[in-house]
Design an enzyme around this catalytic site. Structure first.
Site, PDB file in Angstrom:
ATOM      1  N   ASP A 167       0.832  -1.206   0.000  1.00 34.69           N
ATOM      2  CA  ASP A 167       0.000   0.000   0.000  1.00 34.69           C
ATOM      3  C   ASP A 167       0.868   1.258   0.000  1.00 34.69           C
ATOM      4  O   ASP A 167       1.845   1.345   0.744  1.00 34.69           O
ATOM      5  CB  ASP A 167      -0.879   0.047   1.250  1.00 34.69           C
ATOM      6  CG  ASP A 167      -1.692  -1.216   1.474  1.00 34.69           C
ATOM      7  OD1 ASP A 167      -1.183  -2.312   1.205  1.00 34.69           O
ATOM      8  OD2 ASP A 167      -2.827  -1.099   1.954  1.00 34.69           O
ATOM      9  N   HIS A 227      -1.191   4.457  -0.517  1.00 38.65           N
ATOM     10  CA  HIS A 227      -2.244   5.312   0.039  1.00 38.65           C
ATOM     11  C   HIS A 227      -1.999   6.816  -0.148  1.00 38.65           C
ATOM     12  O   HIS A 227      -2.060   7.592   0.807  1.00 38.65           O
ATOM     13  CB  HIS A 227      -2.445   5.007   1.518  1.00 38.65           C
ATOM     14  CG  HIS A 227      -3.329   3.823   1.775  1.00 38.65           C
ATOM     15  ND1 HIS A 227      -4.647   3.792   1.401  1.00 38.65           N
ATOM     16  CD2 HIS A 227      -3.063   2.618   2.344  1.00 38.65           C
ATOM     17  CE1 HIS A 227      -5.176   2.628   1.739  1.00 38.65           C
ATOM     18  NE2 HIS A 227      -4.226   1.889   2.310  1.00 38.65           N
ATOM     19  N   ASP A 286      -4.142  -0.546  -3.200  1.00 33.21           N
ATOM     20  CA  ASP A 286      -4.304   0.603  -2.298  1.00 33.21           C
ATOM     21  C   ASP A 286      -3.313   1.709  -2.651  1.00 33.21           C
ATOM     22  O   ASP A 286      -2.507   2.157  -1.829  1.00 33.21           O
ATOM     23  CB  ASP A 286      -4.172   0.180  -0.835  1.00 33.21           C
ATOM     24  CG  ASP A 286      -5.445  -0.484  -0.307  1.00 33.21           C
ATOM     25  OD1 ASP A 286      -6.318  -0.825  -1.126  1.00 33.21           O
ATOM     26  OD2 ASP A 286      -5.565  -0.674   0.906  1.00 33.21           O
ATOM     27  N   ASP A 307      -6.456   6.999  -1.567  1.00 31.02           N
ATOM     28  CA  ASP A 307      -7.211   7.208  -0.312  1.00 31.02           C
ATOM     29  C   ASP A 307      -6.269   7.461   0.858  1.00 31.02           C
ATOM     30  O   ASP A 307      -5.117   7.054   0.860  1.00 31.02           O
ATOM     31  CB  ASP A 307      -8.126   6.019   0.017  1.00 31.02           C
ATOM     32  CG  ASP A 307      -9.405   6.012  -0.788  1.00 31.02           C
ATOM     33  OD1 ASP A 307      -9.828   7.089  -1.236  1.00 31.02           O
ATOM     34  OD2 ASP A 307      -9.994   4.921  -0.968  1.00 31.02           O
ATOM     35  N   ARG A 308      -6.815   8.137   1.857  1.00 25.77           N
ATOM     36  CA  ARG A 308      -6.116   8.473   3.103  1.00 25.77           C
ATOM     37  C   ARG A 308      -5.124   9.615   2.912  1.00 25.77           C
ATOM     38  O   ARG A 308      -5.234  10.644   3.543  1.00 25.77           O
ATOM     39  CB  ARG A 308      -5.403   7.251   3.692  1.00 25.77           C
ATOM     40  CG  ARG A 308      -6.312   6.136   4.144  1.00 25.77           C
ATOM     41  CD  ARG A 308      -7.083   6.516   5.385  1.00 25.77           C
ATOM     42  NE  ARG A 308      -7.612   5.349   6.081  1.00 25.77           N
ATOM     43  CZ  ARG A 308      -8.289   5.417   7.219  1.00 25.77           C
ATOM     44  NH1 ARG A 308      -8.506   6.573   7.802  1.00 25.77           N
ATOM     45  NH2 ARG A 308      -8.760   4.331   7.787  1.00 25.77           N
ATOM     46  N   ASN A 319      -8.470  -3.186  -1.971  1.00 24.87           N
ATOM     47  CA  ASN A 319      -9.836  -2.911  -1.518  1.00 24.87           C
ATOM     48  C   ASN A 319     -10.165  -1.422  -1.577  1.00 24.87           C
ATOM     49  O   ASN A 319     -11.341  -1.043  -1.535  1.00 24.87           O
ATOM     50  CB  ASN A 319     -10.049  -3.434  -0.093  1.00 24.87           C
ATOM     51  CG  ASN A 319      -9.210  -2.733   0.937  1.00 24.87           C
ATOM     52  OD1 ASN A 319      -7.982  -2.744   0.855  1.00 24.87           O
ATOM     53  ND2 ASN A 319      -9.842  -2.120   1.926  1.00 24.87           N
ATOM     54  N   HIS A 320      -9.141  -0.552  -1.707  1.00 29.06           N
ATOM     55  CA  HIS A 320      -9.408   0.881  -1.832  1.00 29.06           C
ATOM     56  C   HIS A 320      -9.561   1.325  -3.283  1.00 29.06           C
ATOM     57  O   HIS A 320      -9.844   2.505  -3.522  1.00 29.06           O
ATOM     58  CB  HIS A 320      -8.310   1.695  -1.146  1.00 29.06           C
ATOM     59  CG  HIS A 320      -8.557   1.873   0.314  1.00 29.06           C
ATOM     60  ND1 HIS A 320      -9.193   2.982   0.850  1.00 29.06           N
ATOM     61  CD2 HIS A 320      -8.267   1.076   1.369  1.00 29.06           C
ATOM     62  CE1 HIS A 320      -9.278   2.856   2.164  1.00 29.06           C
ATOM     63  NE2 HIS A 320      -8.716   1.709   2.502  1.00 29.06           N
ATOM     64  N   HIS A 380      -3.707  -8.535  -2.914  1.00 27.48           N
ATOM     65  CA  HIS A 380      -3.746  -7.462  -1.922  1.00 27.48           C
ATOM     66  C   HIS A 380      -4.151  -7.969  -0.545  1.00 27.48           C
ATOM     67  O   HIS A 380      -3.517  -7.645   0.462  1.00 27.48           O
ATOM     68  CB  HIS A 380      -4.710  -6.350  -2.352  1.00 27.48           C
ATOM     69  CG  HIS A 380      -4.784  -5.234  -1.371  1.00 27.48           C
ATOM     70  ND1 HIS A 380      -3.762  -4.320  -1.210  1.00 27.48           N
ATOM     71  CD2 HIS A 380      -5.727  -4.890  -0.456  1.00 27.48           C
ATOM     72  CE1 HIS A 380      -4.078  -3.464  -0.259  1.00 27.48           C
ATOM     73  NE2 HIS A 380      -5.269  -3.787   0.221  1.00 27.48           N
ATOM     74  N   ARG A 422     -12.352  -7.253  10.022  1.00 32.25           N
ATOM     75  CA  ARG A 422     -12.773  -6.091   9.233  1.00 32.25           C
ATOM     76  C   ARG A 422     -14.260  -6.110   8.906  1.00 32.25           C
ATOM     77  O   ARG A 422     -14.800  -5.124   8.411  1.00 32.25           O
ATOM     78  CB  ARG A 422     -11.985  -6.036   7.928  1.00 32.25           C
ATOM     79  CG  ARG A 422     -10.484  -5.927   8.103  1.00 32.25           C
ATOM     80  CD  ARG A 422      -9.789  -5.971   6.759  1.00 32.25           C
ATOM     81  NE  ARG A 422      -8.347  -6.057   6.874  1.00 32.25           N
ATOM     82  CZ  ARG A 422      -7.515  -5.018   6.887  1.00 32.25           C
ATOM     83  NH1 ARG A 422      -8.004  -3.802   6.798  1.00 32.25           N
ATOM     84  NH2 ARG A 422      -6.212  -5.192   6.979  1.00 32.25           N
ATOM     85  N   HIS A 466      -2.203  -4.799   2.600  1.00 34.61           N
ATOM     86  CA  HIS A 466      -3.504  -4.612   3.256  1.00 34.61           C
ATOM     87  C   HIS A 466      -3.457  -4.277   4.741  1.00 34.61           C
ATOM     88  O   HIS A 466      -4.438  -3.789   5.285  1.00 34.61           O
ATOM     89  CB  HIS A 466      -4.320  -5.891   3.038  1.00 34.61           C
ATOM     90  CG  HIS A 466      -5.783  -5.816   3.339  1.00 34.61           C
ATOM     91  ND1 HIS A 466      -6.561  -4.725   3.007  1.00 34.61           N
ATOM     92  CD2 HIS A 466      -6.625  -6.723   3.911  1.00 34.61           C
ATOM     93  CE1 HIS A 466      -7.820  -4.970   3.362  1.00 34.61           C
ATOM     94  NE2 HIS A 466      -7.877  -6.164   3.917  1.00 34.61           N
TER      95      HIS A 466
END
Length: 490
Positions: A233, A235, A262, A265-266, A294-295, A343, A391, A418
């Site tokens: 990730d 991000h 990923d 995001d964030r 997943n993002h 991921h 999760r 992840h």
């Protein structure tokens, strides 16, 4: 981690006092962003006093910070069972529901708070924000047709977009990404400038056209004497991405990379990250690989800032085009028929094969269960067997599950991402399950190292490089996310 508790009747004064001491200690670790230790101490406190709604609510927000949405949801619900008037527990549960894309359930919790506290302007704001999303989704569903019949990329008229005279940024050459273009693009982004929308749209259209021709599981061949790099990730942490390239060299035909989902995001520089990565994908299609995370999904992009960032820097239409492109990203890669990279993780079923993965129809938003969902969401656990996901999506799988999957498919080990890891990576399941996470000091708060993996094609032995976060412009990481997400900090 224990998540169940029952009201056991009166709790002794000594146990209540002991629980309060543990809670105070947990709160200090929470303030230091050591959420794992905080959760452990909250759990010990709950064992002393299982009748405290505050303890469950506190553990809920710590789990939210670790993105353990399933645990957070359960703890918030237990807190509400213990104290129906405890509004913070409703905030926590709403946050968990939102993170899982269950907007109507989140709206019900916000509605309760607004009725219980009619003068609370913050609660009213969050209710209104959530209600807007629920109505927007309902409207989109009402006017939608089969998503597979919609092709936004074909509706973009690039010829109608003019390059203004004052634009001094990088330019595609004959509509193509070149080494010169991507080198200039990275420098342009370091100056916090924006790629022209015509070039941005062209990159997205070309990437989609390429990805549509790829398999859901991509096979990668690495020669015996060549290096290959796997990153986790990132991000939206563009300046840390640049540091990876500084430490390990720019992608090229002799320096291939796989980025394992990923990308966005964030962080506040997701647009810069994704266009840099997509540019390298177009430049070196057979030596630069990208897995879906997943993002790279609509709900997560709506929640965690990417759609807002794209709309702010470009247009809402481009945000929709990104969703269309992400649907075509491969879900997994297999290196030399020996190492599987995805991921999230493995599966709730014992009989999944590589051919099953190849056969997944990925051109969609992930379902709530099944192979596609688990490739994006699942996590390893130290104990054998399987458990419900912390999760709330996917599953947790033990070392026996990993060993059986590898044997069935003739593989040596798996690499996944992840999860934040303090050292940037973790080797688990007797060395057969490796996690790599490449976003150091995640969200500017976690204090973790980042890492990437290098290996050669002959023995595929993983070597780990770790690094600290580098300075970046002072932009609030969640500036593009919906304002209701401040509920996470309540």
């Amino acid at each position: 981690m224990a998540t169940n508790a029952e009201v056991t009747g009166p709790v002794s004064k000594e146990d209540i006092e002991a629980a309060e001491v543990l809670k105070s200690e947990a709160n200090e670790f929470f303030k230091k962003q050591n959420y794992d230790k905080a959760i452990d101490l909250y759990t010990q406190a709950i064992e002393k006093n299982p009748n405290s709604a505050v303890l469950f609510a506190n553990r809920s927000i710590a789990n939210l910070r670790l993105e353990n949405f399933g645990y957070a949801l359960k703890d918030a619900s237990l807190a509400i069972d213990l104290d129906k008037s405890y509004t913070k527990a409703y905030y926590r549960r709403a946050a968990a529901h939102m993170s899982l894309g269950k907007y109507k359930l989140a709206l019900k919790d916000f509605e309760y708070v607004t009725k219980a506290r009619p003068n609370d302007q913050d609660a009213k704001m969050k209710y209104n924000e959530c209600n807007k999303i629920v109505k927007k989704i309902a409207f989109e569903k009402a006017i939608s047709v089969d998503r597979k019949e919609v092709n936004l990329a074909d509706s973009i008229n690039l010829d109608a977009m003019t390059i203004e005279d004052e634009y001094e940024g990088p330019a595609l050459e004959d509509g193509k990404v070149t080494v010169k273009f991507v080198t200039e693009l990275m420098e342009y982004y370091k100056q916090q400038k924006c790629l022209h929308k015509k070039y941005a749209y062209k990159i997205l259209i070309d990437v989609k056209a390429y990805l549509q021709q790829q398999s859901t599981l991509v096979d990668i061949k690495v020669p015996d004497d060549k290096k290959f790099t796997v990153c986790g990730d990132i991000h939206g942490q563009f300046y840390d991405l640049m540091n990876i390239f500084k430490l390990n060299g720019l992608p090229s035909e002799t320096n291939p990379y796989l980025f394992n989902g990923d990308f966005v995001d964030r962080g506040s520089f997701s647009v810069e990250c994704i266009f840099t990565l997509f540019s390298f994908k177009l430049l070196y299609p057979d030596h630069f690989f990208m897995s879906r995370g997943n993002h790279e999904t609509l709900d997560m992009n709506r929640m965690y800032g990417f759609r807002g960032e794209v709309a702010f820097k470009y247009t809402a239409q481009m945000a929709d085009l990104f969703t269309e492109v992400y649907n075509w990203l491969p879900l997994a890669h297999c290196i030399n028929n020996r190492v599987l990279v995805m991921h999230g993780g493995l599966f709730s079923s014992d009989d999944v094969t590589l051919d099953d993965i190849r056969g997944v129809d990925r051109n969609k938003q992930p379902p709530e269960d099944g192979i596609m969902c688990e490739l994006l969401w699942s996590d390893p656990q130290p104990m054998e067997g399987r458990s419900p996901s912390k999760r709330g999506v996917g599953c947790q799988f033990g070392p026996d599950v990993t060993a059986a999957f590898l044997k069935r498919n003739g593989l040596d080990y798996i690499i996944r991402s992840h999860e934040v890891k303090n050292d940037g990576y973790e080797v688990a399941h007797d060395g057969k399950c490796i996690t790599v996470f490449s976003a150091p000091n995640y969200c500017d708060t976690m204090g973790n190292l980042g890492a990437f993996i290098t290996m050669n094609g002959k023995d595929l032995k993983p070597e780990f490089t770790t690094y600290e976060a580098v300075p970046h412009p002072n932009v609030q990481p969640m500036r593009y996310a919906h304002s209701f997400f401040s509920m996470m900090c309540q």
